[in-house]
Design a protein around this motif. Structure first.
Motif, mmCIF file in Angstrom:
data_model
loop_
_atom_site.group_PDB
_atom_site.id
_atom_site.type_symbol
_atom_site.label_atom_id
_atom_site.label_comp_id
_atom_site.label_asym_id
_atom_site.label_seq_id
_atom_site.Cartn_x
_atom_site.Cartn_y
_atom_site.Cartn_z
ATOM 1 N N PHE A 1 -46.606 14.723 13.842
ATOM 2 C CA PHE A 1 -45.601 13.543 12.993
ATOM 3 C C PHE A 1 -46.477 12.325 12.656
ATOM 4 O O PHE A 1 -47.619 12.674 13.191
ATOM 5 C CB PHE A 1 -44.821 13.021 15.310
ATOM 6 C CG PHE A 1 -44.155 13.929 16.174
ATOM 7 C CD1 PHE A 1 -43.076 13.908 15.252
ATOM 8 C CD2 PHE A 1 -44.974 14.332 16.714
ATOM 9 C CE1 PHE A 1 -41.909 15.266 16.017
ATOM 10 C CE2 PHE A 1 -43.871 15.229 17.659
ATOM 11 C CZ PHE A 1 -42.548 16.054 17.467
ATOM 12 N N GLU B 1 -46.626 24.366 15.008
ATOM 13 C CA GLU B 1 -46.034 22.690 15.957
ATOM 14 C C GLU B 1 -46.472 21.769 15.073
ATOM 15 O O GLU B 1 -46.771 21.627 13.731
ATOM 16 C CB GLU B 1 -47.889 22.277 16.414
ATOM 17 C CG GLU B 1 -47.924 23.236 18.005
ATOM 18 C CD GLU B 1 -48.806 22.615 18.801
ATOM 19 O OE1 GLU B 1 -49.216 21.738 18.305
ATOM 20 O OE2 GLU B 1 -49.550 23.371 19.935
ATOM 21 N N GLU C 1 -47.720 6.552 17.471
ATOM 22 C CA GLU C 1 -46.280 7.725 16.547
ATOM 23 C C GLU C 1 -44.948 7.577 16.280
ATOM 24 O O GLU C 1 -44.531 7.072 17.633
ATOM 25 C CB GLU C 1 -47.642 8.985 17.965
ATOM 26 C CG GLU C 1 -46.546 10.777 16.998
ATOM 27 C CD GLU C 1 -47.747 11.236 17.428
ATOM 28 O OE1 GLU C 1 -46.876 11.687 18.865
ATOM 29 O OE2 GLU C 1 -48.534 11.947 17.885
ATOM 30 N N LEU C 2 -44.605 7.905 15.674
ATOM 31 C CA LEU C 2 -43.350 7.831 15.314
ATOM 32 C C LEU C 2 -42.682 8.846 15.389
ATOM 33 O O LEU C 2 -43.154 10.216 15.225
ATOM 34 C CB LEU C 2 -42.687 7.108 14.222
ATOM 35 C CG LEU C 2 -43.484 5.877 14.026
ATOM 36 C CD1 LEU C 2 -43.213 5.172 12.717
ATOM 37 C CD2 LEU C 2 -42.900 4.643 15.026
ATOM 38 N N PRO C 3 -41.844 9.592 15.714
ATOM 39 C CA PRO C 3 -40.483 10.621 16.204
ATOM 40 C C PRO C 3 -40.191 11.401 15.084
ATOM 41 O O PRO C 3 -38.852 11.198 15.266
ATOM 42 C CB PRO C 3 -39.345 10.164 16.890
ATOM 43 C CG PRO C 3 -38.829 8.649 16.843
ATOM 44 C CD PRO C 3 -40.085 8.527 16.585
ATOM 45 N N LEU C 4 -40.859 10.969 13.985
ATOM 46 C CA LEU C 4 -40.480 11.655 12.948
ATOM 47 C C LEU C 4 -41.594 13.012 12.367
ATOM 48 O O LEU C 4 -42.602 12.266 12.067
ATOM 49 C CB LEU C 4 -40.689 10.357 11.614
ATOM 50 C CG LEU C 4 -39.672 9.231 11.715
ATOM 51 C CD1 LEU C 4 -39.671 8.665 10.711
ATOM 52 C CD2 LEU C 4 -38.362 10.002 11.261
ATOM 53 N N ILE C 5 -40.836 14.240 11.447
ATOM 54 C CA ILE C 5 -41.832 15.258 11.474
ATOM 55 C C ILE C 5 -42.306 14.999 10.126
ATOM 56 O O ILE C 5 -41.775 14.670 9.557
ATOM 57 C CB ILE C 5 -41.367 16.397 11.650
ATOM 58 C CG1 ILE C 5 -40.737 16.922 12.848
ATOM 59 C CG2 ILE C 5 -42.050 17.889 11.259
ATOM 60 C CD1 ILE C 5 -39.779 17.850 13.416
ATOM 61 N N SER C 6 -43.422 15.121 9.897
ATOM 62 C CA SER C 6 -44.395 14.487 8.680
ATOM 63 C C SER C 6 -44.543 15.907 7.863
ATOM 64 O O SER C 6 -44.904 16.619 7.004
ATOM 65 C CB SER C 6 -45.485 13.721 9.001
ATOM 66 O OG SER C 6 -46.530 14.825 9.494
ATOM 67 N N LEU D 1 -35.703 13.297 8.853
ATOM 68 C CA LEU D 1 -35.474 14.034 10.027
ATOM 69 C C LEU D 1 -36.104 15.756 9.996
ATOM 70 O O LEU D 1 -36.898 16.453 10.521
ATOM 71 C CB LEU D 1 -34.082 13.771 11.060
ATOM 72 C CG LEU D 1 -34.025 12.772 11.105
ATOM 73 C CD1 LEU D 1 -32.699 12.679 11.198
ATOM 74 C CD2 LEU D 1 -34.835 11.549 11.469
ATOM 75 N N ARG E 1 -47.715 9.165 11.657
ATOM 76 C CA ARG E 1 -48.429 7.753 12.132
ATOM 77 C C ARG E 1 -48.101 6.457 11.446
ATOM 78 O O ARG E 1 -48.290 6.555 10.777
ATOM 79 C CB ARG E 1 -49.919 7.954 12.920
ATOM 80 C CG ARG E 1 -50.297 8.656 14.543
ATOM 81 C CD ARG E 1 -51.412 9.531 14.462
ATOM 82 N NE ARG E 1 -51.909 8.461 14.867
ATOM 83 C CZ ARG E 1 -51.726 8.043 16.321
ATOM 84 N NH1 ARG E 1 -51.012 9.262 17.089
ATOM 85 N NH2 ARG E 1 -52.974 7.218 16.885
#
Length: 338
Positions: free
Chosen positions: A186, A183, A170-175, A27, A188
Protein backbone atom coordinates in the motif's frame (compact mmCIF):
# COMPACT_ATOMS: atom_id res chain seq x y z
CA UNK A 1 -27.61 14.29 -12.73
CA UNK A 2 -30.70 12.39 -13.88
CA UNK A 3 -31.79 15.38 -15.99
CA UNK A 4 -28.30 15.63 -17.50
CA UNK A 5 -28.31 11.90 -18.36
CA UNK A 6 -31.71 12.23 -20.04
CA UNK A 7 -30.75 15.32 -22.04
CA UNK A 8 -27.23 14.18 -22.99
CA UNK A 9 -27.06 10.37 -22.82
CA UNK A 10 -23.88 10.16 -24.91
CA UNK A 11 -22.01 12.59 -22.67
CA UNK A 12 -23.34 10.85 -19.55
CA UNK A 13 -22.10 7.48 -20.85
CA UNK A 14 -18.69 8.94 -21.74
CA UNK A 15 -18.34 10.53 -18.28
CA UNK A 16 -19.37 7.26 -16.59
CA UNK A 17 -16.76 5.32 -18.59
CA UNK A 18 -14.05 7.83 -17.72
CA UNK A 19 -14.95 7.67 -14.01
CA UNK A 20 -14.98 3.85 -14.00
CA UNK A 21 -11.64 3.74 -15.84
CA UNK A 22 -10.10 6.25 -13.44
CA UNK A 23 -11.30 4.29 -10.39
CA UNK A 24 -9.83 1.11 -11.87
CA UNK A 25 -6.47 2.82 -12.38
CA UNK A 26 -6.48 4.05 -8.77
CA UNK A 27 -7.84 1.00 -6.94
CA UNK A 28 -6.82 -2.07 -8.95
CA UNK A 29 -3.31 -3.55 -9.23
CA UNK A 30 -1.73 -2.72 -12.57
CA UNK A 31 -0.70 -5.47 -15.00
CA UNK A 32 2.93 -5.57 -16.08
CA UNK A 33 2.03 -4.43 -19.60
CA UNK A 34 0.37 -1.24 -18.33
CA UNK A 35 3.33 -0.38 -16.09
CA UNK A 36 5.63 -0.89 -19.07
CA UNK A 37 3.64 1.69 -21.07
CA UNK A 38 2.74 4.27 -18.40
CA UNK A 39 5.29 3.73 -15.65
CA UNK A 40 5.02 2.55 -12.06
CA UNK A 41 1.66 2.84 -10.37
CA UNK A 42 3.31 4.41 -7.32
CA UNK A 43 4.30 7.43 -9.43
CA UNK A 44 0.76 7.69 -10.81
CA UNK A 45 -0.82 7.53 -7.34
CA UNK A 46 1.59 10.11 -5.95
CA UNK A 47 0.68 12.44 -8.82
CA UNK A 48 -3.05 11.91 -8.15
CA UNK A 49 -2.71 12.49 -4.41
CA UNK A 50 -0.46 15.48 -5.02
CA UNK A 51 -3.03 16.95 -7.40
CA UNK A 52 -5.95 16.43 -5.00
CA UNK A 53 -4.10 17.89 -2.01
CA UNK A 54 -2.82 20.81 -4.10
CA UNK A 55 -6.43 21.29 -5.19
CA UNK A 56 -7.39 21.49 -1.50
CA UNK A 57 -4.91 24.34 -1.06
CA UNK A 58 -6.18 26.07 -4.20
CA UNK A 59 -9.72 25.69 -2.89
CA UNK A 60 -8.89 27.37 0.42
CA UNK A 61 -7.46 30.35 -1.48
CA UNK A 62 -10.07 30.44 -4.26
CA UNK A 63 -13.11 29.97 -2.00
CA UNK A 64 -12.40 33.31 -0.34
CA UNK A 65 -11.79 34.82 -3.75
CA UNK A 66 -15.04 33.43 -5.17
CA UNK A 67 -16.95 34.98 -2.25
CA UNK A 68 -15.39 38.41 -2.84
CA UNK A 69 -15.20 38.37 -6.64
CA UNK A 70 -17.92 35.90 -7.59
CA UNK A 71 -20.62 36.97 -5.16
CA UNK A 72 -19.84 40.59 -4.30
CA UNK A 73 -18.39 41.50 -7.73
CA UNK A 74 -15.38 43.19 -6.11
CA UNK A 75 -12.22 42.79 -8.20
CA UNK A 76 -9.60 42.33 -5.48
CA UNK A 77 -6.36 41.44 -7.24
CA UNK A 78 -4.54 41.86 -3.91
CA UNK A 79 -6.05 38.54 -2.75
CA UNK A 80 -2.77 36.72 -3.43
CA UNK A 81 -0.95 39.23 -1.22
CA UNK A 82 -3.31 38.38 1.64
CA UNK A 83 -2.40 34.70 1.11
CA UNK A 84 1.34 35.40 1.29
CA UNK A 85 0.93 37.77 4.25
CA UNK A 86 -0.97 35.08 6.14
CA UNK A 87 1.76 32.57 5.34
CA UNK A 88 4.53 34.82 6.66
CA UNK A 89 2.56 35.73 9.79
CA UNK A 90 1.74 32.06 10.39
CA UNK A 91 5.42 31.18 10.15
CA UNK A 92 6.33 33.88 12.70
CA UNK A 93 3.56 32.90 15.14
CA UNK A 94 4.24 29.16 14.86
CA UNK A 95 7.97 29.73 15.35
CA UNK A 96 7.53 32.11 18.30
CA UNK A 97 4.81 30.18 20.17
CA UNK A 98 5.70 26.67 19.04
CA UNK A 99 2.02 26.07 18.19
CA UNK A 100 1.00 25.47 14.58
CA UNK A 101 -2.69 25.41 15.48
CA UNK A 102 -2.57 28.73 17.36
CA UNK A 103 -1.37 30.45 14.20
CA UNK A 104 -4.68 29.79 12.40
CA UNK A 105 -7.09 31.86 14.54
CA UNK A 106 -4.57 34.67 15.02
CA UNK A 107 -3.81 34.92 11.31
CA UNK A 108 -7.51 34.72 10.45
CA UNK A 109 -8.22 37.72 12.71
CA UNK A 110 -5.20 39.79 11.64
CA UNK A 111 -5.59 39.26 7.89
CA UNK A 112 -9.36 39.64 8.28
CA UNK A 113 -8.77 43.07 9.83
CA UNK A 114 -6.53 43.96 6.87
CA UNK A 115 -9.40 42.93 4.60
CA UNK A 116 -11.82 45.00 6.68
CA UNK A 117 -9.64 48.08 6.21
CA UNK A 118 -9.39 47.43 2.47
CA UNK A 119 -13.14 47.08 2.05
CA UNK A 120 -14.11 49.92 4.40
CA UNK A 121 -11.64 52.56 3.24
CA UNK A 122 -10.87 51.58 -0.37
CA UNK A 123 -13.31 49.27 -2.14
CA UNK A 124 -16.31 50.70 -0.30
CA UNK A 125 -15.89 53.91 -2.31
CA UNK A 126 -15.65 52.12 -5.66
CA UNK A 127 -18.76 49.95 -5.79
CA UNK A 128 -19.58 48.87 -9.32
CA UNK A 129 -16.41 50.43 -10.75
CA UNK A 130 -14.55 47.32 -11.84
CA UNK A 131 -11.78 49.11 -13.72
CA UNK A 132 -10.90 51.33 -10.75
CA UNK A 133 -11.03 48.31 -8.42
CA UNK A 134 -8.68 46.39 -10.71
CA UNK A 135 -6.12 49.19 -10.97
CA UNK A 136 -6.23 50.06 -7.26
CA UNK A 137 -5.98 46.43 -6.15
CA UNK A 138 -2.98 45.88 -8.45
CA UNK A 139 -1.33 48.88 -6.81
CA UNK A 140 -2.18 47.50 -3.36
CA UNK A 141 -0.69 44.12 -4.22
CA UNK A 142 2.55 45.75 -5.38
CA UNK A 143 2.80 47.85 -2.18
CA UNK A 144 2.04 44.89 0.10
CA UNK A 145 4.49 42.67 -1.80
CA UNK A 146 7.27 45.27 -1.47
CA UNK A 147 6.59 45.70 2.26
CA UNK A 148 6.78 41.92 2.76
CA UNK A 149 9.98 41.77 0.71
CA UNK A 150 11.45 44.58 2.84
CA UNK A 151 10.61 42.86 6.13
CA UNK A 152 11.02 39.13 5.35
CA UNK A 153 13.57 39.40 2.55
CA UNK A 154 13.83 37.17 -0.49
CA UNK A 155 14.55 33.85 1.24
CA UNK A 156 12.10 30.97 1.53
CA UNK A 157 10.21 30.05 4.72
CA UNK A 158 8.67 26.71 5.63
CA UNK A 159 6.25 26.30 8.53
CA UNK A 160 6.71 23.03 10.43
CA UNK A 161 3.59 21.01 11.19
CA UNK A 162 3.09 19.48 14.67
CA UNK A 163 5.12 16.37 15.39
CA UNK A 164 2.11 14.05 15.27
CA UNK A 165 1.30 15.23 11.72
CA UNK A 166 4.79 14.65 10.39
CA UNK A 167 5.80 11.53 8.56
CA UNK A 168 3.81 9.31 6.21
CA UNK A 169 0.58 7.40 6.73
CA UNK A 170 -0.50 4.26 4.94
CA UNK A 171 -3.50 4.64 2.65
CA UNK A 172 -5.79 1.83 1.42
CA UNK A 173 -4.48 2.19 -2.13
CA UNK A 174 -2.45 -0.65 -3.66
CA UNK A 175 0.73 0.65 -5.25
CA UNK A 176 2.12 -2.74 -6.29
CA UNK A 177 2.13 -6.49 -5.62
CA UNK A 178 5.13 -8.17 -4.05
CA UNK A 179 6.28 -10.65 -6.74
CA UNK A 180 7.70 -13.07 -4.15
CA UNK A 181 4.93 -13.25 -1.55
CA UNK A 182 2.03 -11.95 -3.63
CA UNK A 183 1.11 -9.48 -0.88
CA UNK A 184 -0.30 -6.07 -1.72
CA UNK A 185 1.95 -3.10 -0.99
CA UNK A 186 0.00 0.00 0.00
CA UNK A 187 1.11 3.54 -0.73
CA UNK A 188 2.35 5.85 2.02
CA UNK A 189 1.71 9.59 1.85
CA UNK A 190 2.51 12.59 4.13
CA UNK A 191 -0.01 12.75 6.99
CA UNK A 192 -0.22 16.54 7.09
CA UNK A 193 -1.42 16.73 3.49
CA UNK A 194 -4.18 14.20 4.11
CA UNK A 195 -5.42 16.08 7.18
CA UNK A 196 -5.29 19.40 5.34
CA UNK A 197 -7.39 17.80 2.59
CA UNK A 198 -9.92 16.68 5.21
CA UNK A 199 -9.95 20.18 6.75
CA UNK A 200 -10.54 21.76 3.31
CA UNK A 201 -13.51 19.42 2.76
CA UNK A 202 -14.98 20.34 6.16
CA UNK A 203 -14.55 24.07 5.49
CA UNK A 204 -16.09 23.74 2.03
CA UNK A 205 -19.14 21.86 3.34
CA UNK A 206 -19.56 24.41 6.15
CA UNK A 207 -19.40 27.32 3.70
CA UNK A 208 -21.94 25.68 1.39
CA UNK A 209 -24.32 25.08 4.31
CA UNK A 210 -23.99 28.69 5.50
CA UNK A 211 -24.64 30.10 2.03
CA UNK A 212 -27.52 27.78 1.17
CA UNK A 213 -29.14 26.76 4.45
CA UNK A 214 -28.94 29.75 6.80
CA UNK A 215 -30.50 33.19 7.11
CA UNK A 216 -27.08 34.83 6.68
CA UNK A 217 -26.57 33.00 3.40
CA UNK A 218 -30.03 34.09 2.27
CA UNK A 219 -29.14 37.72 3.04
CA UNK A 220 -25.86 37.45 1.12
CA UNK A 221 -27.51 35.95 -1.95
CA UNK A 222 -30.36 38.44 -1.78
CA UNK A 223 -27.89 41.32 -1.57
CA UNK A 224 -26.05 40.05 -4.62
CA UNK A 225 -29.23 39.68 -6.67
CA UNK A 226 -31.01 42.89 -5.62
CA UNK A 227 -29.07 45.10 -3.24
CA UNK A 228 -31.52 48.01 -3.38
CA UNK A 229 -34.53 45.90 -2.49
CA UNK A 230 -32.70 44.27 0.43
CA UNK A 231 -31.59 47.68 1.73
CA UNK A 232 -35.16 48.96 1.44
CA UNK A 233 -36.29 46.11 3.73
CA UNK A 234 -34.09 47.49 6.52
CA UNK A 235 -31.05 45.22 6.18
CA UNK A 236 -27.66 46.94 6.43
CA UNK A 237 -26.23 45.48 3.24
CA UNK A 238 -22.85 47.16 3.69
CA UNK A 239 -22.29 45.36 6.99
CA UNK A 240 -23.24 42.01 5.45
CA UNK A 241 -20.84 42.49 2.55
CA UNK A 242 -18.14 43.77 4.89
CA UNK A 243 -18.44 40.55 6.91
CA UNK A 244 -18.14 38.48 3.70
CA UNK A 245 -15.02 40.40 2.65
CA UNK A 246 -13.43 39.95 6.09
CA UNK A 247 -14.15 36.21 6.04
CA UNK A 248 -12.74 35.81 2.53
CA UNK A 249 -9.58 37.70 3.49
CA UNK A 250 -9.16 35.71 6.71
CA UNK A 251 -9.59 32.46 4.78
CA UNK A 252 -6.86 33.53 2.36
CA UNK A 253 -4.59 34.21 5.35
CA UNK A 254 -5.20 30.75 6.81
CA UNK A 255 -4.53 29.25 3.38
CA UNK A 256 -1.13 30.96 3.54
CA UNK A 257 -0.27 28.89 6.63
CA UNK A 258 -1.31 25.76 4.78
CA UNK A 259 0.78 26.84 1.79
CA UNK A 260 3.79 27.42 4.04
CA UNK A 261 3.36 23.90 5.42
CA UNK A 262 2.80 22.27 2.02
CA UNK A 263 5.81 23.95 0.49
CA UNK A 264 8.01 26.97 1.06
CA UNK A 265 6.84 30.59 0.91
CA UNK A 266 8.84 33.15 -1.02
CA UNK A 267 8.27 36.35 -3.03
CA UNK A 268 6.17 35.64 -6.11
CA UNK A 269 3.88 33.08 -4.47
CA UNK A 270 1.22 35.79 -4.15
CA UNK A 271 1.05 36.17 -7.94
CA UNK A 272 1.06 32.42 -8.49
CA UNK A 273 -1.88 31.81 -6.16
CA UNK A 274 -3.79 34.82 -7.43
CA UNK A 275 -3.58 33.40 -10.97
CA UNK A 276 -4.57 29.97 -9.66
CA UNK A 277 -7.59 31.49 -7.91
CA UNK A 278 -8.65 33.29 -11.08
CA UNK A 279 -8.41 30.09 -13.11
CA UNK A 280 -10.29 28.08 -10.46
CA UNK A 281 -13.11 30.63 -10.31
CA UNK A 282 -13.35 30.81 -14.11
CA UNK A 283 -13.42 27.02 -14.47
CA UNK A 284 -15.72 26.34 -11.52
CA UNK A 285 -18.08 29.30 -11.91
CA UNK A 286 -18.24 32.62 -10.08
CA UNK A 287 -19.95 32.56 -6.71
CA UNK A 288 -20.22 28.76 -6.51
CA UNK A 289 -18.51 26.97 -3.61
CA UNK A 290 -19.07 23.60 -5.29
CA UNK A 291 -17.68 25.04 -8.51
CA UNK A 292 -14.60 26.33 -6.67
CA UNK A 293 -14.03 22.84 -5.23
CA UNK A 294 -14.40 21.15 -8.63
CA UNK A 295 -12.25 23.76 -10.37
CA UNK A 296 -9.54 23.51 -7.71
CA UNK A 297 -9.33 19.72 -7.98
CA UNK A 298 -9.32 19.85 -11.79
CA UNK A 299 -6.52 22.44 -11.87
CA UNK A 300 -4.53 20.70 -9.12
CA UNK A 301 -4.72 17.33 -10.89
CA UNK A 302 -3.87 18.90 -14.24
CA UNK A 303 -0.77 20.58 -12.82
CA UNK A 304 0.55 17.51 -11.02
CA UNK A 305 -0.20 15.02 -13.80
CA UNK A 306 1.34 17.42 -16.29
CA UNK A 307 4.51 17.77 -14.20
CA UNK A 308 4.88 13.99 -14.01
CA UNK A 309 3.95 12.93 -17.54
CA UNK A 310 4.50 16.06 -19.68
CA UNK A 311 6.60 18.56 -17.71
CA UNK A 312 7.34 20.72 -20.74
CA UNK A 313 3.66 21.45 -21.35
CA UNK A 314 2.26 21.26 -17.79
CA UNK A 315 1.52 25.00 -17.60
CA UNK A 316 -0.20 24.95 -20.98
CA UNK A 317 -2.69 22.27 -19.91
CA UNK A 318 -4.15 24.47 -17.18
CA UNK A 319 -4.88 27.32 -19.55
CA UNK A 320 -6.19 24.95 -22.21
CA UNK A 321 -8.82 23.79 -19.70
CA UNK A 322 -9.69 27.39 -18.90
CA UNK A 323 -9.96 28.25 -22.60
CA UNK A 324 -12.20 25.23 -23.25
CA UNK A 325 -14.53 26.20 -20.39
CA UNK A 326 -14.72 29.79 -21.63
CA UNK A 327 -15.47 28.57 -25.14
CA UNK A 328 -18.19 26.03 -24.33
CA UNK A 329 -19.53 27.14 -20.93
CA UNK A 330 -18.52 30.76 -20.23
CA UNK A 331 -20.32 30.86 -16.85
CA UNK A 332 -18.14 27.99 -15.55
CA UNK A 333 -18.89 24.36 -14.81
CA UNK A 334 -21.21 25.14 -11.88
CA UNK A 335 -21.89 28.81 -12.52
CA UNK A 336 -25.36 30.13 -13.25
CA UNK A 337 -25.96 32.55 -16.07
CA UNK A 338 -27.04 35.99 -14.98
Amino acid sequence: MEQFAKNRPAWALLIALVVVGFLWLVLAPWPVELEAMVGRKRVFLNAILGGVTLGALYFLVASGFTLIFGLMRIVNLAHGSLFLLGGYLGYEIATYTGSWFLAFPIVFVVVGLVGLAMQRFIFGYMEGEELRQTLVSIGLSVVIADLMLWYWGGQSYTTLAPAFLRGPMELPLISSINPTSGEAIFIRYPSVRIWILIAAIVIGVAMWLVLNRTSLGMLIRAGVDDREMLAASGVRVQLVFLAVFVFGAGLAGMAGIVGGTFQSLSPGEDTRFLLASLVVVIVGGMGSIVGAAIGAVVIGLTEQMGLVYAPTYSVVFTFLIMAAVLAFRPQGLMGAGR
